[in-house]
Motif scaffolding. Structure first.
Motif, PDB file in Angstrom:
ATOM      1  N   LYS A 194       0.874  -1.172   0.000  1.00 49.97           N
ATOM      2  CA  LYS A 194       0.000   0.000   0.000  1.00 49.97           C
ATOM      3  C   LYS A 194       0.909   1.219   0.000  1.00 49.97           C
ATOM      4  CE  LYS A 194      -3.912  -1.731   2.701  1.00 49.97           C
ATOM      5  NZ  LYS A 194      -4.725  -1.494   3.911  1.00 49.97           N
ATOM      6  N   LEU A 231      -4.261   7.239   0.482  1.00 55.82           N
ATOM      7  CA  LEU A 231      -3.925   5.953  -0.128  1.00 55.82           C
ATOM      8  C   LEU A 231      -3.933   6.137  -1.640  1.00 55.82           C
ATOM      9  CD1 LEU A 231      -3.396   2.883   0.013  1.00 55.82           C
ATOM     10  CD2 LEU A 231      -5.879   2.562   0.039  1.00 55.82           C
ATOM     11  N   GLU A 256      -2.961   0.366  -3.962  1.00 60.27           N
ATOM     12  CA  GLU A 256      -2.868  -0.880  -3.201  1.00 60.27           C
ATOM     13  C   GLU A 256      -2.669  -2.009  -4.201  1.00 60.27           C
ATOM     14  OE1 GLU A 256      -5.221  -3.373   0.264  1.00 60.27           O
ATOM     15  OE2 GLU A 256      -6.158  -1.596  -0.603  1.00 60.27           O
ATOM     16  N   LYS A 271      -2.936  -7.757  -1.248  1.00 59.07           N
ATOM     17  CA  LYS A 271      -3.484  -7.524   0.093  1.00 59.07           C
ATOM     18  C   LYS A 271      -2.350  -7.584   1.105  1.00 59.07           C
ATOM     19  CE  LYS A 271      -6.706  -9.129   3.547  1.00 59.07           C
ATOM     20  NZ  LYS A 271      -7.507 -10.241   4.034  1.00 59.07           N
TER      21      LYS A 271
END
Length: 124
Positions: free
Chosen positions: A56, A63, A66, A69
């Motif tokens: 990220k 943000l 990304e 995960k």
């Protein structure tokens, strides 16, 4: 316009108590760069090569991107390896860059090279 190179490096190239760190895990990298002398709106492009695993990217608390995960639970990490160019317009003197990264699959943990920062025109 000036360009910048930010040298983030894989954490498993670092040593703790004379031992290299494991490539498996997660980390947060942060750097603050002064990029202008005023609070005039200005656009920047940030290029970075594919990272080892999931990440990220935050700039000035936003943000930007990304990939996969990120998780502190290794079983929850979803890796993605692609190069990225992100653009952001700021009205501040600095770029506060925060990179969260997690790795479970690759032989290096963390970023693999410099982040390049310049005007969008220079990046093209």
């Amino acid at each position: 316009s000036i360009g910048y190179g930010v040298p983030f490096r894989p954490w498993n190239l670092l040593k703790l108590n004379d031992k290299n760190l494991s490539p498996t895990g997660y980390a947060t990298y942060r750097i603050k760069l002064k990029v202008q002398d005023s609070k005039t709106p200005k656009s920047f492009s940030i290029f970075y090569q594919h990272l080892f695993s999931a990440s990220k990217l935050y700039v000035n608390g936003v943000l930007l991107h990304e990939k996969g995960k990120v998780s502190s639970d290794l079983s929850q990490i979803i890796p993605v390896r692609v190069n990225s160019i992100e653009e952001i317009t700021i009205d501040d003197e600095s770029l506060d860059i925060v990179l969260q990264i997690a790795n479970r699959d690759f032989f290096r943990g963390g970023p693999r090279g410099h982040f390049l920062i310049s005007s969008p025109e220079q990046m093209r």
